[in-house]
Design a protein around this motif. Structure first.
Motif: not given
Length: 478
Positions: A304-310, A330-350
Motif C-alpha cells: 500500500y505505501a512505504p514508511c518513513r522511520p526516524a 514521520l508522515p508520508g509524502a503527499e499526496p496521501l490517501t484518506s488513510m494517511g498513506w503515502e502514494q508511491a508507485p515507484d516504491r512498488l516497482t523497486q
C-alpha cells in the motif's frame, strides 16, 4: 469523463497474467450470529467501546453471507477472472476444533457459484479472525494454536480442494502478531512485545505445518502461497540515526517473515534488536525453522505505501513494536490517501525487483493493492472516484515497469472488491471498486471498477482517458 483521466498509452502484460480482486471474511460477510458461527477475536474486540472508530462492528458489514450470489454476479459483470476471499475460521469451526456443517456449506455455495461463472477462487485460510475460544486458551502466543490451525486447514482443504486449487495459508502475519499482540491496535487488543514475538513465530509455524500437511495430499494442480505485507523503509535524512531507524524497521516489517519462509531463518539483526525481550528464541523448537520454510509455489505481496522511520525524538509518533523502542515514524509524502498513506508507485516497482532477486525467482503475485478515498454517490447513482482511478493506473504502471525490468510478477489482485469494514477504522474508509451503501446494502460499480474491468479485458494498463462505463448513460457516467 473523457479527457479527465489523461494517462498514457496502454501497456500490455504477459499472457496468462492473473487478474482479480480480493476481500476478507470478517470485513464483508456479516451474519456473525447465524448458522452456528462462533465469535472471533474481532467480534470481541469491536464490542469494547473505543476499540473501533465510531464503535462500528462487523455484525452486518456488507451482508455478503446473504448476498454472495449478487456479489458473484458483480464480478461476472466486471469480467473479474480470479477472486481471492478468506474463510472465517469461526464460521466453520466455532469452537476452534469441531466442524459446523452450516458454516462450511456457505463456502461450498460460494465455490459453486464461482465455478458456474468461470471465476477462479483463491482461498485464504486465515485473515486475522481467530475464534475467540482459541484466544481464551492463549491465542497465537500459545503453541497449541499451531496444531489447531493445521487441523482446520486440513479440513477446509478436504472439503473445497475439488473446486479451489489456489490457496493462501495466512494473510499478513505481521499485522496479526504485532498489531494484535504488540501494540493492541487490532484484535485481540493486547500490548505485550514478548507475546507478539511468540505469536509471530507461531503464525509462521502454523503456515509451515499446514502447508507441509497439505502438500502430502494435494495434486500437482494445487498451488500454495502466503501473503506478506511490505512497507519499504525510506531514509528521510542522511545521518546514522535515520539509517539505524530504517534498518530496524526494515528488518522487522519486511524481512522478519520473508526470511523465515524463504529458509533463511530470522534475520540476525532482528534477533539482536529483540534479544533483550528473551521471547523469540525460547519459543523456537528444534525443526521449527525447517517447517516454516516449506516450499512455496508463489509469494503474495500486499503493498500500500512505504514508511518513513526516524529516531523517536524526531518522529511524529512512536512505532511501539518489538525491538523498535527507539524508532518512530514521520508522515508520508503527499499526496496521501484518506488513510494517511503515502502514494508511491515507484516504491512498488523497486520492491518487486528486489523481491525477484532476493527470493531467487519465486513467482510473485500482488495479492493486495488499493487505496481508500472518500466517495460520493452522484447523479443517477454514479460513483466518480478519480483519485482511486489515478492510483490504480499509476500502480499498474509500476507493476508493468517491474515486469519489463525482469521482475517475476505473475498477477495483480485489487483491494478491494467491495467497500467494507476496515478493521479499527470501522466503516470510515472505502477501498472498494464497488461502492456499498451500508444502510441499504446497495452496490454501485465505481469508475475504478470499470477501470479494472478494462485492464482485465485488454490485459493492459488502461488508457483511462478512454474509460467506458458499460451502462452507456451520460447521467450515470457523470
Amino acid at each position: 469523463m473523457d479527457g479527465e483521466y489523461g494517462f498514457g498509452q496502454e501497456l500490455s502484460f504477459p499472457r496468462d497474467f492473473v487478474w482479480g480482486a480480493a476481500t476478507a471474511a470478517f470485513q464483508i460477510e456479516g451474519a456473525t450470529k447465524e448458522d452456528g458461527r462462533g465469535p472471533s477475536i474481532w467480534d470481541t474486540f469491536a464490542a469494547i467501546p473505543g476499540n473501533v472508530l465510531d464503535n462500528d462492528n462487523g455484525d452486518f458489514a456488507c451482508d455478503h453471507f446473504h448476498r454472495s450470489g449478487e456479489d458473484v454476479d458483480l464480478m461476472d459483470r466486471l469480467g473479474i477472472p480470479h477472486y481471492r476471499f478468506s474463510l472465517s475460521w469461526s464460521r466453520v469451526q466455532p469452537d476452534g476444533k469441531t466442524v459446523e456443517p452450516r458454516g462450511l456449506a456457505f463456502y461450498d455455495r460460494l465455490a459453486d457459484r464461482l465455478a458456474e461463472r468461470g471465476i477462479v477462487p483463491i482461498a485464504t485460510m486465515y485473515h486475522w479472525d481467530l475464534p475467540q475460544v482459541l484466544q481464551d486458551d492463549g491465542g497465537w502466543p500459545n503453541r497449541d494454536t499451531v496444531a489447531r490451525f493445521a487441523d482446520y486447514a486440513d479440513m477446509v482443504f478436504d472439503r473445497l480442494s475439488d473446486r479451489v486449487r489456489h490457496w493462501v495459508t495466512i494473510n499478513e502475519p505481521f499485522c496479526s502478531a504485532f498489531f494484535g499482540y504488540g501494540n493492541g491496535m487490532h484484535a485481540p487488543g493486547i500490548s505485550d512485545h514478548r507475546a507478539a514475538l511468540r505469536a509471530a513465530h507461531h503464525l509462521l509455524l502454523a503456515h509451515g505445518t499446514a502447508l507441509r500437511r497439505l502438500r502430502e495430499k494435494a495434486g500437482s494442480s494445487h498451488k500454495f502461497g502466503i501473503a506478506l505485507n511490505f512497507a519499504p523503509a525510506v531514509i528521510e535524512a542522511a545521518d546514522e540515526g535515520y539509517r539505524q531507524a530504517a534498518r530496524k524497521f526494515d528488518c522487522l516489517q519486511n524481512r522478519f517473515f520473508l526470511d523465515a519462509v524463504m529458509g533463511r531463518g530470522y534475520p540476525a539483526e532482528s534477533l539482536a534488536d529483540v534479544a533483550h525481550l528473551d521471547a523469540l528464541q525460547p519459543a523456537v523448537a528444534d525443526g521449527d525453522l525447517e517447517t516454516i520454510a516449506a516450499p512455496l509455489d508463489w509469494l503474495g505481496i500486499n503493498y500500500y505505501a512505504p514508511c518513513r522511520p526516524a529516531p523517536l525524538a524526531e518522529a511524529k509518533w512512536a512505532c511501539d513494536l518489538p525491538g523498535l523502542d527507539s524508532v518512530g515514524m514521520l508522515p508520508g509524502a503527499e499526496p496521501l490517501t484518506s488513510m494517511g498513506w503515502e502514494q508511491a508507485p515507484d516504491r512498488l516497482t523497486q520492491l518487486l525487483l528486489w523481491l525477484t532477486e532476493y527470493c531467487e525467482g519465486l513467482p510473485l503475485i500482488v495479492a493486495e493493492n488499493g487505496a481508500a478515498f472518500p466517495d460520493t454517490v452522484g447523479p443517477c447513482g454514479h460513483v466518480h472516484d478519480p483519485q482511486r482511478v489515478r492510483y490504480y493506473v499509476e500502480h499498474l504502471t509500476a507493476v508493468h515497469q517491474a515486469i519489463e525490468r525482469g521482475a517475476k510478477v505473475e498477477g495483480y489482485l485489487a483491494w478491494s472488491l467491495l467497500d467494507n469494514f476496515e478493521w479499527a477504522m470501522g466503516y470510515s474508509q472505502r477501498f472498494g471498486v464497488v461502492h456499498v451503501d451500508f444502510e441499504t446494502q446497495e452496490r454501485r460499480i465505481k469508475d475504478s471498477g470499470w477501470l479494472l474491468a478494462q485492464a482485465i479485458r485488454t490485459n493492459a494498463v488502461p488508457n483511462a482517458k478512454h474509460l467506458r462505463n458499460d451502462l452507456g448513460n451520460d447521467c450515470v457516467r457523470g
